[in-house]
Write a protein that holds these residues in place. Structure first.
Motif, PDB file in Angstrom:
ATOM      1  N   ASN A  66      -2.607  -7.111   4.624  1.00  0.00           N
ATOM      2  CA  ASN A  66      -1.614  -6.821   3.588  1.00  0.00           C
ATOM      3  C   ASN A  66      -1.001  -5.208   3.916  1.00  0.00           C
ATOM      4  O   ASN A  66       0.311  -5.167   4.131  1.00  0.00           O
ATOM      5  CB  ASN A  66      -1.908  -6.794   2.479  1.00  0.00           C
ATOM      6  CG  ASN A  66      -0.877  -6.354   1.272  1.00  0.00           C
ATOM      7  OD1 ASN A  66      -0.027  -7.161   1.327  1.00  0.00           O
ATOM      8  ND2 ASN A  66      -1.028  -5.377   0.621  1.00  0.00           N
ATOM      9  N   GLY A  67      -1.762  -4.531   4.339  1.00  0.00           N
ATOM     10  CA  GLY A  67      -1.195  -3.068   4.691  1.00  0.00           C
ATOM     11  C   GLY A  67      -0.472  -2.999   5.991  1.00  0.00           C
ATOM     12  O   GLY A  67       0.654  -2.566   6.014  1.00  0.00           O
ATOM     13  N   LEU A  68      -1.033  -3.725   6.958  1.00  0.00           N
ATOM     14  CA  LEU A  68      -0.166  -3.632   8.170  1.00  0.00           C
ATOM     15  C   LEU A  68       1.005  -4.520   8.142  1.00  0.00           C
ATOM     16  O   LEU A  68       2.174  -4.145   8.578  1.00  0.00           O
ATOM     17  CB  LEU A  68      -1.093  -4.869   9.137  1.00  0.00           C
ATOM     18  CG  LEU A  68      -2.432  -3.992   9.702  1.00  0.00           C
ATOM     19  CD1 LEU A  68      -3.392  -5.102  10.406  1.00  0.00           C
ATOM     20  CD2 LEU A  68      -1.949  -3.055  10.687  1.00  0.00           C
ATOM     21  N   GLY A  69       1.272  -5.402   7.248  1.00  0.00           N
ATOM     22  CA  GLY A  69       2.640  -6.006   6.839  1.00  0.00           C
ATOM     23  C   GLY A  69       3.318  -5.027   6.071  1.00  0.00           C
ATOM     24  O   GLY A  69       4.651  -4.830   6.432  1.00  0.00           O
ATOM     25  N   LEU A  70       2.791  -4.353   5.104  1.00  0.00           N
ATOM     26  CA  LEU A  70       3.643  -3.368   4.484  1.00  0.00           C
ATOM     27  C   LEU A  70       4.161  -2.177   5.117  1.00  0.00           C
ATOM     28  O   LEU A  70       5.211  -1.659   4.874  1.00  0.00           O
ATOM     29  CB  LEU A  70       2.844  -3.017   3.093  1.00  0.00           C
ATOM     30  CG  LEU A  70       2.782  -4.029   2.003  1.00  0.00           C
ATOM     31  CD1 LEU A  70       1.839  -3.568   0.989  1.00  0.00           C
ATOM     32  CD2 LEU A  70       4.079  -4.471   1.589  1.00  0.00           C
ATOM     33  N   ILE A  85       3.608  -2.711  10.509  1.00  0.00           N
ATOM     34  CA  ILE A  85       3.167  -2.889  12.095  1.00  0.00           C
ATOM     35  C   ILE A  85       2.858  -4.061  12.461  1.00  0.00           C
ATOM     36  O   ILE A  85       3.188  -4.832  13.620  1.00  0.00           O
ATOM     37  CB  ILE A  85       1.565  -2.237  11.843  1.00  0.00           C
ATOM     38  CG1 ILE A  85       1.861  -0.674  11.366  1.00  0.00           C
ATOM     39  CG2 ILE A  85       0.919  -2.438  13.218  1.00  0.00           C
ATOM     40  CD1 ILE A  85       0.639   0.008  11.124  1.00  0.00           C
ATOM     41  N   ARG A  86       2.670  -5.134  11.239  1.00  0.00           N
ATOM     42  CA  ARG A  86       2.694  -6.614  11.494  1.00  0.00           C
ATOM     43  C   ARG A  86       3.932  -7.215  11.181  1.00  0.00           C
ATOM     44  O   ARG A  86       4.561  -6.810  10.225  1.00  0.00           O
ATOM     45  CB  ARG A  86       1.519  -7.160  10.568  1.00  0.00           C
ATOM     46  CG  ARG A  86       1.760  -8.785  10.527  1.00  0.00           C
ATOM     47  CD  ARG A  86       0.583  -9.339   9.779  1.00  0.00           C
ATOM     48  NE  ARG A  86       0.549  -9.003   8.457  1.00  0.00           N
ATOM     49  CZ  ARG A  86       1.077  -9.362   7.313  1.00  0.00           C
ATOM     50  NH1 ARG A  86       1.923 -10.345   7.587  1.00  0.00           N
ATOM     51  NH2 ARG A  86       0.837  -8.904   6.283  1.00  0.00           N
ATOM     52  N   ILE A  87       4.684  -7.607  12.089  1.00  0.00           N
ATOM     53  CA  ILE A  87       5.831  -8.282  11.906  1.00  0.00           C
ATOM     54  C   ILE A  87       5.928  -9.755  11.456  1.00  0.00           C
ATOM     55  O   ILE A  87       6.669 -10.101  10.633  1.00  0.00           O
ATOM     56  CB  ILE A  87       6.766  -7.975  13.337  1.00  0.00           C
ATOM     57  CG1 ILE A  87       6.612  -6.735  13.932  1.00  0.00           C
ATOM     58  CG2 ILE A  87       8.138  -8.574  12.978  1.00  0.00           C
ATOM     59  CD1 ILE A  87       7.308  -5.686  13.190  1.00  0.00           C
ATOM     60  N   ILE A  88       5.010 -10.726  11.936  1.00  0.00           N
ATOM     61  CA  ILE A  88       5.048 -11.876  11.726  1.00  0.00           C
ATOM     62  C   ILE A  88       4.690 -11.847  10.133  1.00  0.00           C
ATOM     63  O   ILE A  88       3.758 -11.303   9.592  1.00  0.00           O
ATOM     64  CB  ILE A  88       4.076 -12.754  12.359  1.00  0.00           C
ATOM     65  CG1 ILE A  88       4.003 -14.101  12.220  1.00  0.00           C
ATOM     66  CG2 ILE A  88       2.585 -12.151  12.190  1.00  0.00           C
ATOM     67  CD1 ILE A  88       3.351 -15.011  13.182  1.00  0.00           C
ATOM     68  N   SER A  89       5.285 -12.855   9.427  1.00  0.00           N
ATOM     69  CA  SER A  89       5.197 -12.801   7.786  1.00  0.00           C
ATOM     70  C   SER A  89       4.365 -14.191   7.391  1.00  0.00           C
ATOM     71  O   SER A  89       5.006 -15.321   7.210  1.00  0.00           O
ATOM     72  CB  SER A  89       6.669 -12.915   7.106  1.00  0.00           C
ATOM     73  OG  SER A  89       6.505 -13.037   5.746  1.00  0.00           O
ATOM     74  N   GLU A 108      13.413 -10.263  21.930  1.00  0.00           N
ATOM     75  CA  GLU A 108      11.895 -10.370  21.362  1.00  0.00           C
ATOM     76  C   GLU A 108      11.742 -10.390  20.038  1.00  0.00           C
ATOM     77  O   GLU A 108      10.679 -10.924  19.445  1.00  0.00           O
ATOM     78  CB  GLU A 108      11.245  -8.931  21.826  1.00  0.00           C
ATOM     79  CG  GLU A 108      11.196  -8.857  23.508  1.00  0.00           C
ATOM     80  CD  GLU A 108      10.549  -7.666  23.743  1.00  0.00           C
ATOM     81  OE1 GLU A 108      10.418  -6.562  22.945  1.00  0.00           O
ATOM     82  OE2 GLU A 108      10.184  -7.213  24.777  1.00  0.00           O
ATOM     83  N   THR A 109      12.480  -9.973  19.126  1.00  0.00           N
ATOM     84  CA  THR A 109      12.404 -10.081  17.836  1.00  0.00           C
ATOM     85  C   THR A 109      12.225 -11.507  17.266  1.00  0.00           C
ATOM     86  O   THR A 109      11.486 -11.670  15.936  1.00  0.00           O
ATOM     87  CB  THR A 109      13.679  -9.394  16.945  1.00  0.00           C
ATOM     88  OG1 THR A 109      14.770  -9.999  17.412  1.00  0.00           O
ATOM     89  CG2 THR A 109      13.528  -7.995  17.351  1.00  0.00           C
ATOM     90  N   GLU A 110      12.700 -12.536  18.046  1.00  0.00           N
ATOM     91  CA  GLU A 110      12.668 -13.944  17.372  1.00  0.00           C
ATOM     92  C   GLU A 110      11.176 -14.279  17.446  1.00  0.00           C
ATOM     93  O   GLU A 110      10.702 -15.081  16.877  1.00  0.00           O
ATOM     94  CB  GLU A 110      13.365 -14.692  18.196  1.00  0.00           C
ATOM     95  CG  GLU A 110      14.914 -14.757  18.046  1.00  0.00           C
ATOM     96  CD  GLU A 110      15.761 -15.499  18.829  1.00  0.00           C
ATOM     97  OE1 GLU A 110      15.007 -16.476  19.398  1.00  0.00           O
ATOM     98  OE2 GLU A 110      16.925 -15.593  18.576  1.00  0.00           O
ATOM     99  N   THR A 111      10.291 -13.876  18.189  1.00  0.00           N
ATOM    100  CA  THR A 111       8.834 -14.168  18.389  1.00  0.00           C
ATOM    101  C   THR A 111       7.856 -13.034  18.295  1.00  0.00           C
ATOM    102  O   THR A 111       6.755 -13.064  18.696  1.00  0.00           O
ATOM    103  CB  THR A 111       8.779 -14.931  19.794  1.00  0.00           C
ATOM    104  OG1 THR A 111       9.141 -14.047  20.798  1.00  0.00           O
ATOM    105  CG2 THR A 111       9.723 -16.210  19.881  1.00  0.00           C
ATOM    106  N   GLN A 112       8.391 -11.945  17.630  1.00  0.00           N
ATOM    107  CA  GLN A 112       7.660 -10.836  17.645  1.00  0.00           C
ATOM    108  C   GLN A 112       6.352 -10.789  16.250  1.00  0.00           C
ATOM    109  O   GLN A 112       6.921 -11.476  15.337  1.00  0.00           O
ATOM    110  CB  GLN A 112       8.425  -9.522  17.242  1.00  0.00           C
ATOM    111  CG  GLN A 112       7.940  -8.235  17.432  1.00  0.00           C
ATOM    112  CD  GLN A 112       8.926  -7.124  17.317  1.00  0.00           C
ATOM    113  OE1 GLN A 112      10.074  -7.333  17.834  1.00  0.00           O
ATOM    114  NE2 GLN A 112       8.617  -6.092  16.618  1.00  0.00           N
ATOM    115  N   THR A 113       5.482 -10.678  16.851  1.00  0.00           N
ATOM    116  CA  THR A 113       4.322 -10.638  15.885  1.00  0.00           C
ATOM    117  C   THR A 113       3.588  -9.206  15.520  1.00  0.00           C
ATOM    118  O   THR A 113       3.536  -8.879  14.418  1.00  0.00           O
ATOM    119  CB  THR A 113       3.071 -11.306  16.331  1.00  0.00           C
ATOM    120  OG1 THR A 113       2.751 -10.978  17.827  1.00  0.00           O
ATOM    121  CG2 THR A 113       3.207 -12.990  16.434  1.00  0.00           C
TER     122      THR A 113
END
Length: 404
Positions: free
Chosen positions: A124-128, A131-135, A166-171
């Motif tokens: 969760n923190g990586l997303g907030l 750092i983690r782009i994939i939702s 790259e943003t279309e498939t960025q994780t």
């Protein structure tokens, strides 16, 4: 009958929320005998977004994406993807124990039987923090990473290399620092010490994603400190007015409700005939009364509490608000003399029975026998103990681990 928690698997948001709820049962500060966790966690998320009380060290924010980017580069597909990720995370344990002592190392006690991996704790923190782009949930990522590979390959074939979107498939964030050579299986000197470029990246992500939080302010402007609660911070006067409002109400709520926890345990000690624990909680309530009367924020308007905790992703029920209001009024009316106040005792008894039903310790001897005498008596600090460590890790890394 054991309790259970279920959700609809096709809803990523609901799944992520359910997993976060499950994780709370492992957190020391989340022992929530009187149903106050939603308020507590709303404050914690507002002050220190992306953190939790089972996060240990900041460099795990890099260890986890390093593991996954390595697997993606090698096109590891399901179902092996999740298993390989676990193997790589477990490979961190031994070198970290050798180079960082035992403090903060996931798996230091459980070893290979570790159930809660760092990746799930920090997901969760990586997303907030961006750092983690994939939702998606971590489990969805494990199960469907091959679909991401396919989309990435299709995009590469569709566009010239220099124009590849790259943003279309960025994780993971494109500026994620490179891991140490040999990470994680062939590196012996792995530690929690952040390199300056790693610390700079994490600070940048925090400032870009959570710029209005107190966590970002402390990371950018303040030296690490050692105090028990965030409202004891020596630079409190330099906080913004919005941060001060949050801190004042956080202290207000923590102080007010601490007495309810002590009275709950006192009542159980009386019912169980445990005189030594009973005397201890009577002393705790005397000490609490003194803190209550000296807390300068104790008469803040209660509506401000609900305004500050609204919309934080936690459901604060009307029953919870009514209980807090009723306890607040009794605490002020008695000036903290709640030990022998019949109304205060009825509030505690009714609240616990409302929450637990037949499992109430006041009515269920078996449940009461499992009580150890100190259920939920730690004062709410809103993850501050863990946050202090994360901020210290960041500050040390930004200053070259003391070698600059």
């Amino acid at each position: 009958m054991p309790s259970s928690l279920t959700w609809i698997d096709h809803d990523p948001t609901a799944r992520e929320r359910a997993l976060r709820i499950l994780s709370l049962f492992q957190e020391k500060e989340s022992r929530d005998e009187l149903g106050l966790g939603a308020v507590r966690d709303s404050f914690a998320d507002a002050l220190f977004p992306g953190t939790s009380t089972i996060q240990t060290r900041l460099r795990y924010m890099l260890f986890v994406p390093w593991v996954y980017t390595d697997l993606e580069k090698r096109y590891i597909a399901p179902p092996a993807f999740g298993a390989r990720a676990r193997q790589m995370e477990m490979a961190l344990v031994e070198p970290l124990l050798e180079n960082s002592g035992h403090a903060g190392v996931f798996g230091r006690l459980a070893g290979r039987s570790l159930k809660r991996l760092p990746s799930s704790v920090y997901w969760n923190g990586l997303g907030l923090w961006g750092i983690r782009i994939i939702s998606c949930s971590q489990d969805e990522y494990h199960r469907h990473v091959d679909e991401m590979y396919n989309r990435r390959d299709t995009s590469r074939r569709r566009f010239e290399k220099d124009d590849f979107p790259e943003t279309e498939t960025q994780t993971w964030h494109t500026r994620l620092p490179d891991p140490p050579d040999g990470f994680p299986n062939e590196i012996e000197n792995l530690s929690f010490e952040l390199e300056p470029d790693e610390a700079s990246f994490l600070l940048d992500r925090l400032l870009k994603s959570q710029k209005d939080s107190l966590l970002a302010f402390l990371a950018l402007n303040c030296q690490p400190v050692d105090c028990d609660f965030p409202w004891q911070h020596p630079e409190l006067d330099n906080f913004s007015s919005a941060h001060k409002d949050l801190i004042h109400y956080a202290e207000f709520f923590s102080t007010i409700m601490h007495g309810a926890a002590f009275l709950y345990n006192l009542m159980l000690a009386e019912q169980a005939g445990r005189k030594e624990i009973e005397d201890e909680h009577r002393e705790n309530l005397e000490e609490w009364k003194d803190r209550l009367l000296h807390c300068q924020w104790i008469e803040l308007p209660l509506h401000g509490l609900w305004e500050l905790t609204a919309g934080r992703g936690h459901t604060i029920t009307k029953r919870t608000k009514n209980f807090v209001l009723a306890w607040y009024r009794r605490a002020l009316a008695t000036r903290g003399n709640v030990v022998n106040d019949s109304e205060s005792r009825m509030l505690i008894n009714a609240r616990e029975r409302q929450l637990k039903g037949v499992r109430s310790r006041f009515t269920n001897p078996r449940a009461r026998d499992q009580w150890k005498g100190y259920a939920g008596v730690d004062q709410m600090a809103y993850r501050w103990s863990n946050v202090k460590t994360l901020l210290s890790d960041l500050h040390t890394g930004l200053n070259g681990n003391g070698h600059a």
